[in-house]
Design an enzyme around this catalytic site. Sequence first.
Site, PDB file in Angstrom:
ATOM      1  N   GLU A   1      36.634  34.624  67.074  1.00 18.74           N
ATOM      2  CA  GLU A   1      36.941  34.760  65.648  1.00 18.74           C
ATOM      3  C   GLU A   1      36.609  33.410  65.045  1.00 18.74           C
ATOM      4  O   GLU A   1      37.483  32.587  64.802  1.00 18.74           O
ATOM      5  CB  GLU A   1      38.403  35.161  65.440  1.00 18.74           C
ATOM      6  CG  GLU A   1      38.648  35.886  64.121  1.00 18.74           C
ATOM      7  CD  GLU A   1      38.703  34.962  62.923  1.00 18.74           C
ATOM      8  OE1 GLU A   1      37.663  34.316  62.624  1.00 18.74           O
ATOM      9  OE2 GLU A   1      39.750  34.884  62.301  1.00 18.74           O
TER      10      GLU A   1
ATOM     11  N   GLU B   1      31.901  28.016  59.626  1.00 19.85           N
ATOM     12  CA  GLU B   1      32.739  27.287  60.577  1.00 19.85           C
ATOM     13  C   GLU B   1      31.993  26.955  61.867  1.00 19.85           C
ATOM     14  O   GLU B   1      32.606  26.622  62.880  1.00 19.85           O
ATOM     15  CB  GLU B   1      34.002  28.099  60.895  1.00 19.85           C
ATOM     16  CG  GLU B   1      34.967  28.199  59.722  1.00 19.85           C
ATOM     17  CD  GLU B   1      36.270  28.880  60.091  1.00 19.85           C
ATOM     18  OE1 GLU B   1      36.428  29.283  61.261  1.00 19.85           O
ATOM     19  OE2 GLU B   1      37.132  29.015  59.204  1.00 19.85           O
TER      20      GLU B   1
END
Length: 663
Positions: free
Chosen positions: A144, A153
């Site tokens: 995730e 990210e």
Amino acid sequence: MKTFCGRANPTTGAIEWEEEDEDYDYHQEIARSSYADMLHDKDRNEKYHSGIRAAVCRVKERGQRAIVLDIGTGTGLLAMMAVRAGADYCYAIEVFKPMADVARKIVDKNGFGNKIKIINKHSTEVTVGPDGDMSCRANILVTELFDTELIGEGALPSYEHAHKYLVQEECEAVPHRATVYAQLVESEHMWAWNKVLPIHIQLEGGKGERVIVPSRDMQMCAGCPCVYDIQLNQVNRNHFTTLTEAIEIFRVDFSKAVSSLPARHTVQTRATTSGLAQVALSWWDIDMDPEGNIKCTMAPYWAHPTPDNIQWRDHWMQCVYFLPKELPIHEGECLHISAMHDDYSLWYKLEHNSDECDTDVLRERPLCSCHAHLMCNRQRFGELNDQQRNEAYIKALKTVYSLEISAMSRRVMEKILAANKLTGKVIVSEKRPEQLTLVDLDNKQVSVLIGEPFFTTSLLPWHNLYFWYARTYLAKLLRSEFTVLPQSAMLLAMAVEFENLWRIRAPCGVCEGFNVSLMDEMIQNSLNFRECQEAEPHPLWEYPCRALSDPCQILSFDFRQEIPEQPVYCTGSMKLLRSGTCHGVVLWMDYCLTNDISISTGLTRPYSNMGDCNWNPHCKQGVYFLNSVTNPMTSTDGLNSVAYSVTFHPETGELGMDFKRAP
């Protein structure tokens, strides 16, 4: 070892660095995290759980041991799902040490300590082998690593490294793939977030208008490749016109080798409506299984498969990308939409002809050439282009003086002055207010002192009180009879019930049958740390709430007077007028330009009979979450009140505040 933290100093308008205990940065990171928000995302959790069960089943059906690698494990939730689904062993990587420490405790508390190994490293530092962090490569990859932009990210480099060094070839991956979508729209509302637009000033007596224009390089600037991530579900459908259907732009298959190299994905589509293409709205979905039967989507309401049942999320929203320039298009016209990305960010371009595409992806990245995009964020552009706000200032203004200590801001202002043939008529000084002397003003005292007030270092509404400090520094340069605009300000507060924002502070307890209460305790400990007990900024136009009390004037600040030497404090209570759960208090500033003209950084109009609120879309309001987020404070029409104690400290410019259930 000490940690240095940057804070806005309201007395100087500057970012200053202060020394804090070595754990301080951890407290801030934990308290402001979205761990709780993700765990409250039931749709996400259920889809991951189903996808992991299916992946383990596929591996077992091949007669293999199920060895799982969980990158970015957080609380260890996905790793525990894997073991419960039958995985033989799981390596769970978490780079943030406080989170890794609590993950170990959570895993042990739930009885999985013998099958899950928490590795406190960045995934690119993990080793495989007899003496390594992992004894063998995994055949199931669970991650995730996504943000609103999908790749922001570092998902691509992490996947790239994992496939090279940490997982088996053709491993099972959960999620299996991601698909990015885009839709072109025309939106004057959103385009005003992108650059400074002309300001129209009506001349007195109906004698036409004067237009203040941005400089040519500001008009032609392509902007910057920064996504504007927002709750697109809160944007009124009347604020944009769709020009194309929502189309698939590209996919990433996480079960195969992933590249983090710059790439272009060009898709051909046809315009469904004529208009001015200005913005690409974008979102993504993830398939947890190869067949696409387990799907988690971020689609906005008009493109969502179940628009009446959309999961609220703050960790994954939708994206607004501004095209490098506006392009007129016609219904039925063939268009080529390109999405380009490096390893961390995306940007979009529209061409009428595919031959126009440049082969060098990075060369097509939009770069600011006018400096305005380096000085202003999206909210600031929206504020500068707010016609009602500008009209209030124009109505109140007579004479202008300009003091700007930021070199970049000065350059932008000087360009605008030159574009409007005002060079020499408005002098921009680079000195700080405390450095200015009468010599700098040609020995003329100031008769009118004005400010918006706005300062780039301000995070919370009251940080702009630096204007009051600047006015005090300039006291000796002001005439005995002078005008200051704004002449005063008020700090207002109102008790509210949030529709969903309360979730980012609410404990999770049990998630998908796993006890994660230790994470709740970790977050609460950090929230009890000094600064974490203060208000935090949120753009409330994206987060619906109901007013439970009337707006209450907490403190007033008279800019016609100098900063007082002694603290200014106020105590009282706000009576809750409506039934509901009081999650917190919203704080904002109203500025009185003159006796009868004011502007607000909070409510744009009175709340409705039901308490529904409309908030200034260009400002962040302060939100003070009550402890009642964990111990709900309910109201039955006037039977409860919120007590407050607020103190303004002149020596620091800070506000000390405490809100709680009235005794």
